[in-house]
Design a protein around this motif. Structure first.
Motif, PDB file in Angstrom:
ATOM      1  N   ALA A  41       4.840   7.428   2.158  1.00  0.00           N
ATOM      2  CA  ALA A  41       5.257   6.091   1.716  1.00  0.00           C
ATOM      3  C   ALA A  41       6.648   6.165   1.084  1.00  0.00           C
ATOM      4  O   ALA A  41       6.979   7.144   0.414  1.00  0.00           O
ATOM      5  N   PHE A  42       7.438   5.147   1.328  1.00  0.00           N
ATOM      6  CA  PHE A  42       8.757   5.041   0.687  1.00  0.00           C
ATOM      7  C   PHE A  42       9.123   3.577   0.599  1.00  0.00           C
ATOM      8  O   PHE A  42       8.474   2.721   1.217  1.00  0.00           O
ATOM      9  N   ASP A  43      10.156   3.305  -0.169  1.00  0.00           N
ATOM     10  CA  ASP A  43      10.641   1.931  -0.277  1.00  0.00           C
ATOM     11  C   ASP A  43      11.839   1.774   0.665  1.00  0.00           C
ATOM     12  O   ASP A  43      12.401   2.760   1.134  1.00  0.00           O
TER      13      ASP A  43
ATOM     14  N   GLN B 191      12.381   8.555  -1.352  1.00  0.00           N
ATOM     15  CA  GLN B 191      11.742   7.467  -2.107  1.00  0.00           C
ATOM     16  C   GLN B 191      12.268   6.109  -1.641  1.00  0.00           C
ATOM     17  O   GLN B 191      11.550   5.126  -1.677  1.00  0.00           O
TER      18      GLN B 191
ATOM     19  N   MET C 153       3.211   1.669  -3.135  1.00  0.00           N
ATOM     20  CA  MET C 153       4.466   1.040  -2.709  1.00  0.00           C
ATOM     21  C   MET C 153       4.160  -0.388  -2.237  1.00  0.00           C
ATOM     22  O   MET C 153       3.242  -0.594  -1.447  1.00  0.00           O
TER      23      MET C 153
ATOM     24  N   LYS D 199       6.350  -4.990   2.454  1.00  0.00           N
ATOM     25  CA  LYS D 199       7.511  -5.826   2.728  1.00  0.00           C
ATOM     26  C   LYS D 199       7.075  -6.959   3.656  1.00  0.00           C
ATOM     27  O   LYS D 199       6.236  -6.756   4.536  1.00  0.00           O
TER      28      LYS D 199
ATOM     29  N   GLU E  55       3.918  -1.991   5.318  1.00  0.00           N
ATOM     30  CA  GLU E  55       4.489  -0.908   4.527  1.00  0.00           C
ATOM     31  C   GLU E  55       5.811  -0.510   5.152  1.00  0.00           C
ATOM     32  O   GLU E  55       5.963  -0.521   6.375  1.00  0.00           O
ATOM     33  N   ALA E  56       6.754  -0.103   4.321  1.00  0.00           N
ATOM     34  CA  ALA E  56       8.065   0.293   4.848  1.00  0.00           C
ATOM     35  C   ALA E  56       7.932   1.471   5.794  1.00  0.00           C
ATOM     36  O   ALA E  56       8.692   1.616   6.745  1.00  0.00           O
ATOM     37  N   ARG E  57       6.942   2.300   5.567  1.00  0.00           N
ATOM     38  CA  ARG E  57       6.832   3.515   6.379  1.00  0.00           C
ATOM     39  C   ARG E  57       6.231   3.266   7.754  1.00  0.00           C
ATOM     40  O   ARG E  57       6.202   4.164   8.590  1.00  0.00           O
TER      41      ARG E  57
END
Lengths: 793, 288, 162
Positions: B5-7, B49, C1, C4, C20-22
């Motif tokens: 997971a990351f932003d 991150q 997290m 988005k 999720e961003a990922r």
């Protein structure tokens, strides 16, 4: 009225016709249903924590942190899952002396290869399960790995399973004729050590299974990309302590199999066991990285071979000593001794020589498990045999085609057998060779080769004759105690509109099982192909049978479909005869209409027969009961295997400065008996050839001395791509098996069987001016440059 | 496998991207086309991150030309390089090279800047940059820096780019009239990273004014300008005359290592063959 | 997290999604929108099975994070089937048996269409080159090349007709 020439000579026959496969429309629209596409309510995704070591003791597994991670449903260790799933041992009684150790769904106290699962994490998504899996703490004590099969039997090497006594899983020896005498009396003897890289199937859809234990029904439904649903039904039941009737295996679209998906994988068993434990659906889709370390590997042989030849070209003897490493366990239930056993069976198989000695040894090692992959043993046997034949030809200065035509079993010699005891019903080596020679313009290519050599361009021709095991009877697995059906069943019924529904125990992974079944049934019945719908891949909804593997679909399942179609035709004609007040023998079915057999005059449509049968049975005689469903089963009895034969040729160019090989053309002539759908056969051949070309040039699972796979990604494990592959010309000779009415034999492995041998021979032919012989595949630039001594620095 | 997971944030301007990068520190990672980064993320080889998306920065866009120089925005996609008339006219070496970069679907998204900043030693474009004497314009909190291509590539996936800097533009001098170029690589399969590759730029015809820059890639941990080999060629009466000495000089210029695909000896052999064939091509071009 | 929020136009339909961003686009298409015709074979951009069109350009859906695709126009095999844009290619693949298991097929079709849009008269080597980033483990590629070749010629012939 005269009898038809053959029972296949039917009105509106589809036998021998190219028709599009009925299941393709949904696939070209992206509307297939692969297991990886499926979701069920409350479904969990399982991710396995896998051993980073090739050999290690598990000291402790701490799952406490992982259990707290977001989305986690359960974290289960190998030791805990023993409650749900009993271990297995991959042996068969007819492979005498084969031994293996009990294998669990996940490792319990010791891991034996890099990639073996030790702990399962089930979560609401794959990503969450992967996140949590990283929180599982496993303490290992690394043990000495056994990695080199050449030294695996030496006394100073650790024994992987001490209770077995040594690392030898299986050994077979054979001595036929007078081998020593033949070598003593030979004018020339050639020998070489042939080295075959380990490779794997790389199905584009990775292994996938979705298991759904429903405690309310007390039934386990497993959606699985498998080639053998009934075999899996038996095995899930046996090891999850269920009755077979409590297990349903459903096999929808499968994204490639090639023998990879016909085995019992520990992680797939674990997935089913987890579903039972958690009482909810659990899905496992192998990630590509774990595919490389868990999908079965194949080949990895070192085979020493010798050949004895007379100056007139007569080959008098073959001798081989084969060694293969199979990983730490013999796979279940088909075992990992079959490939070596096949090598012993098949070497020298196309030739007349009666003197043959063979030894094969199968050893354990701490690498990924090995088992049957497309063309099991054939590429090894073919490469060794054909490599030796070329060496013999060179030793006596004879053309490679000439030495083959002198030694291949004559086309009028059948039935006959081989020194290893194989029974051949009818093969066509010489007709195939003649056809190949003409197709490829052999003499023209030789002239071109000679001309180009003067310009420093090195092209080579490689020839490879082969035999192929197809239509296996119970002799393959059943006699050894495995509950793997060699027979297939087909039910054919007519519905109330005259449409036909077929249920077959074959499965479909792209070969065309569905199409060939529909073609055979439509032909047997006399209906349009569009009227036939085929159901397969569901143990609840098909007759019991083997599935699709070992080139058995057309020959065994096809014959069952033929017989079932014929039986239903007779049943329909009985109804029609009753309606029309005539005898069924005077009627036939053509284009979905009952006709007078003699004149073709239309009498009554099948829709009308169906209407009367289902809705107005009151109009039929009281003592007559219509039966619009027929089921037939078939298994070959007379021959344990229906051998096919063929011959391939490769035309290629070697860049002697870079070691790069450019494939220019490839030909394959093969004889699979009756051809049901020419296009499907040709495409099986082409696809098979290209997998063999991959083995010849690219594919190699490379392990280091610690048992770590060093190229386990798609970027590093090279498979053939479009740009490097040649067009492949396919020709046929047709020698039907007389054991079945259909006369079909298999065609799925012919391409793979001989392609690598043809390429290796062609490379050596190209390098003839350099007096270089390479007997190692894959033929990478490094291998070729090394042989040529062309390395700098 | 799924990424950690990351932003993620999409920067609108270069200043915003620089500020985000500075704030994120070690945990920040730039993404443009993502064709090298996303595989690494999906393999869990990287755990940033914050991903800062610079694909939409206007400062990184565009291919322009002035009297002496071609300017390529770092955000230029491979497909744009391949299709640009300016590149075709003034930088034919780049156009020859770019079609060897992976496959069409990758070239549609992968960017020049991303390719260079990733610094894969087997990548085609870094070698071309050295051959063409490109200058990288990088911008960081302290302002702009210009880095010669020869100094930009520092090692395996390593560049002179600071952690808080962004590669903005690549400027390449327009080649003099009569310049000749050669590009070739030996890859096992179309689109694969090469086992060995060579980009050459040369201009001038007479031994006095001839200058040649043969740059090898896929041989060591970064693209290598074969200086001694070039010297041999520049001092020889003709390319053919210099070939043998230049091939010999490669033993000093290059330091190939063993890897999965080939050992060092094989790689050196391939490099020498590439040089021979490259020179033959340049000679043929000279005749043409 | 935190997730988005993104907006995508997929096969002409607008979708507002929380991701999720990922998460890469292939997973979003398959898991969020149930467009399972986009297949996953490796998730590191090598096999080509997830090839889709993004703003008209073929793209590996596994190498594009869904958040990167914010605002983009996405076309998948489902959309291209419904518009009929690749009907002839689909027919040719079926008639030539240019697919066996079918897993590579949607991406192969999209890649073939991309070629024909950019180069209506490709020779066989060009066809092979353009699909050289798409793995097919079943066919050996020749039938695919044949099918694309057939369509290229048929489209040309149709274009030349008055």
């Amino acid at each position: 009225m005269t009898d038809p020439l053959s029972p296949l000579d039917r009105p509106n026959s589809y036998i021998g016709r190219t028709v599009p496969r009925p299941n393709l429309e949904r696939l070209v629209e992206g509307r297939g249903t692969y297991v990886s596409d499926m979701t069920l309510p409350r479904m969990g995704h399982v991710v396995f924590v896998r051993s980073p070591y090739a050999h290690a003791r598990i000291l402790e597994i701490d799952t406490s942190v992982a259990k707290q991670a977001a989305g986690v449903i359960a974290v289960v260790t190998g030791a805990e899952l023993v409650e749900q799933c009993s271990p297995w041992v991959g042996v068969l009684s007819h492979l005498k002396g084969l031994k293996s150790a009990p294998q669990h769904a996940m490792a319990v106290d010791r891991v034996c290869w890099q990639g073996e699962a030790v702990c399962a994490v089930v979560a609401n998504s794959r990503a969450q399960a992967e996140d949590a899996a990283e929180q599982v703490q496993v303490r290992y004590e690394e043990l000495e790995p056994v990695t080199d099969m050449r030294t695996a039997l030496e006394p100073h090497i650790p024994v992987i399973h001490p209770e077995l006594g040594d690392n030898l899983a299986f050994e077979r020896s054979l001595d036929a004729g007078e081998v020593d005498k033949a070598f003593a009396e030979a004018d020339a003897v050639a020998e070489a050590e042939f080295v075959f890289g380990r490779h794997t199937g790389v199905t584009l859809e990775a292994r996938a299974v979705l298991a759904d234990w429903n405690p309310g029904e007390r039934r386990l439904t497993v959606y699985q990309g498998t080639q053998a649903p009934h075999m899996m039904q038996n095995i899930f039941a046996k090891h999850l302590a269920l009755e077979e009737a409590q297990v349903r295996v459903v096999c929808k679209d499968v994204g490639g199999s090639f023998g990879i998906k016909v085995h019992v994988y520990a992680d797939e068993m674990a997935t089913a066991a987890l579903s039972k434990r958690l009482k909810r659906p659990v899905k496992f889709v192998a990630d590509r990285i774990e595919s490389f370390v868990t999908d079965i590997h194949a080949r990895d042989h070192v085979c020493k071979g010798r050949i004895a030849v007379k100056q007139d070209g007569t080959i008098t003897a073959f001798a081989i000593d084969d060694l293969t490493g199979i990983g730490p366990y013999s796979m279940y239930p088909r075992t990992s001794a079959i490939e070596a056993n096949q090598v012993v069976n098949l070497v020298g198989g196309p030739y007349q020589a009666r003197n043959y000695r063979a030894r094969a040894r199968v050893v354990f090692q701490n690498k990924n498990v090995m088992c049957q992959y497309r063309a099991v043993g054939h590429p090894i046997a073919c490469s060794v045999t054909e490599g030796l034949v070329d060496l013999a030809a060179r030793a006596i200065g004879m053309d490679p085609l000439v030495i083959r035509s002198k030694n291949l079993i004559r086309d009028d010699a059948y039935p006959t057998d081989s020194p290893s005891g194989l029974k051949f019903e009818a093969l066509s080596h010489h007709a195939s060779l003649a056809k190949l020679k003409q197709m490829m313009d052999y003499d023209g290519l030789r002239a071109e080769q000679k001309r180009l050599r003067q310009q420093g361009i090195y092209r080579g021709i490689g020839i490879a004759s082969f035999i192929e095991v197809t239509n296996p009877s119970a002799a393959f697995y059943g006699v050894g105690g495995a509950r793997i059906s060699s027979q297939d069943g087909v039910s054919v019924r007519m519905d109330a509109t005259g449409a036909i529904i077929v249920q077959t125990s074959l499965t479909e992974q792209g070969q065309g099982s569905e199409a060939l079944t529909a073609q055979v049934v439509a032909s047997a019945l006399g209906v349009a192909l569009e009227k036939v719908r085929v159901i397969l891949g569901d143990t609840d909804n098909t007759p019991y049978g083997g599935g699709t593997w070992a080139s058995r679909g057309a020959g065994i399942g096809g014959e069952a479909a033929w017989q079932a179609g014929k039986a239903l035709r007779m049943n329909i004609l009985k109804v029609a005869g009753t309606i029309l007040q005539t005898v069924p023998e005077l009627l036939d079915i053509d284009q979905g209409v009952v006709v007078d057999k003699a004149t073709g005059r239309e009498r009554i449509g099948l829709d009308e027969v169906a209407r009367i049968t289902y809705f107005r049975p009151d109009t039929l005689p009281a003592d007559f009961q219509a039966e619009l469903l027929a089921t037939r089963h078939y298994v070959p009895r007379q021959y344990p295997f229906a051998f096919t034969n063929g011959i391939q040729a490769s035309w290629l160019e070697v860049d002697t400065e870079t070691g790069f090989v450019t494939l220019l053309n490839h030909w394959c002539v093969e004889d699979c008996g009756t051809i049901i759908n020419p296009q499907l056969v040709d495409e099986q051949i082409r696809g098979g050839v290209v997998q063999g070309l991959g083995a010849a040039l690219f594919e190699h699972c490379r392990y280091d001395e610690r048992g770590q796979l060093t190229n386990g990604t798609m970027a590093d494990y090279l498979v053939p791509m479009a740009s490097e592959m040649p067009d492949i010309e396919v020709g046929h000779v047709v020698s039907p098996t007389l054991e079945s009415e259909l006369g079909a034999k298999g065609a799925g492995e012919a391409g793979t069987a001989g392609a690598a041998a043809a390429v290796a021979n062609a490379v050596n032919d190209a390098l003839d001016p350099f007096d270089v012989t390479i007997t190692e595949i894959p033929l990478t630039p490094s291998v070729i440059l090394k042989a040529l001594g062309q390395r700098s620095g | 496998m799924k990424a950690y997971a990351f932003d993620y944030v999409r920067a609108a301007t270069l200043d915003e991207a620089l500020a985000l990068l500075e704030r994120a520190g070690d945990g920040g990672k730039l993404v443009a086309g993502g064709q090298s980064l996303v595989p690494a993320l999906n393999l869990r080889l990287l755990a940033p991150q914050l991903l800062i998306d610079i694909a939409h920065l206007p400062e990184l866009r565009g291919i322009t030309c002035d009297d002496t120089t071609i300017h390529l925005g770092a955000g230029t996609r491979h497909v744009e390089l391949a299709n640009s008339p300016l590149v075709a006219e003034h930088l034919p070496l780049l156009q020859m090279a770019v079609r060897h970069v992976a496959h069409a679907a990758i070239r549609n998204r992968g960017t020049l800047g991303g390719n260079l900043a990733h610094a894969d030693p087997a990548s085609e474009l870094p070698a071309c940059m050295i051959a063409l004497e490109a200058v990288m314009l990088v911008v960081g909190p302290g302002g702009e820096r210009r880095i010669d291509a020869a100094d930009f590539f520092k090692g395996l996936y390593e560049t002179a780019l600071g952690p808080d800097e962004i590669l903005v533009r690549i400027s390449i001098p327009r080649s003099p009239a009569g310049a000749r170029f050669h590009f070739n690589e030996l890859a096992r399969r179309a689109g694969d990273y090469a086992m060995a590759g060579l980009a050459i730029a040369m201009h001038g015809n007479s031994p006095q004014d001839m200058r040649i820059r043969p740059v090898f890639f896929g041989i060591g941990d970064r693209p290598v300008l074969a200086r001694q080999a070039a010297l041999c060629l520049e001092q020889a009466a003709s390319l053919q005359d210099g070939l043998a000495a230049a091939q010999q000089a490669l033993l000093g210029d290059l330091d190939p290592q063993d890897d999965l695909q080939a050992d060092a000896g094989t790689r050196m052999q391939l490099a020498q063959v590439l040089l021979k064939r490259g020179l033959a091509d340049l000679v043929a071009q000279g005749r043409g | 997290m935190d997730k988005k929020v993104i907006t995508l136009t997929v096969n002409g339909e607008s979708h507002r999604l929380e991701v999720e961003a990922r998460t890469h686009l292939a997973d979003v298409l398959r898991d969020e929108l149930a467009l399972t015709g986009t297949h996953i074979g490796c998730e590191h951009g090598v096999c080509g099975a997830c090839t889709i069109r993004v703003d008209g350009a073929i793209t590996r859906a596994c190498l594009l994070l869904a958040v990167q695709a914010e605002g983009a126009m996405i076309e998948t095999i489902e959309g291209l089937s419904e518009t009929g844009e690749i009907r002839d290619l689909q027919d040719a693949f079926r008639n030539r048996n240019a697919l066996q298991c079918g897993y590579c097929t949607p991406a192969m079709l999209i890649t073939a269409q991309d070629l024909l849009l950019h180069n209506p008269t490709p020779d066989r080597a060009t066809i092979r080159d353009h699909i050289s980033g798409n793995y097919c483990r079943c066919t050996g590629y020749q039938a695919i090349v044949d099918a694309v070749d057939t369509v290229a010629k048929a489209r040309q012939a149709a274009g030349e007709r008055p």
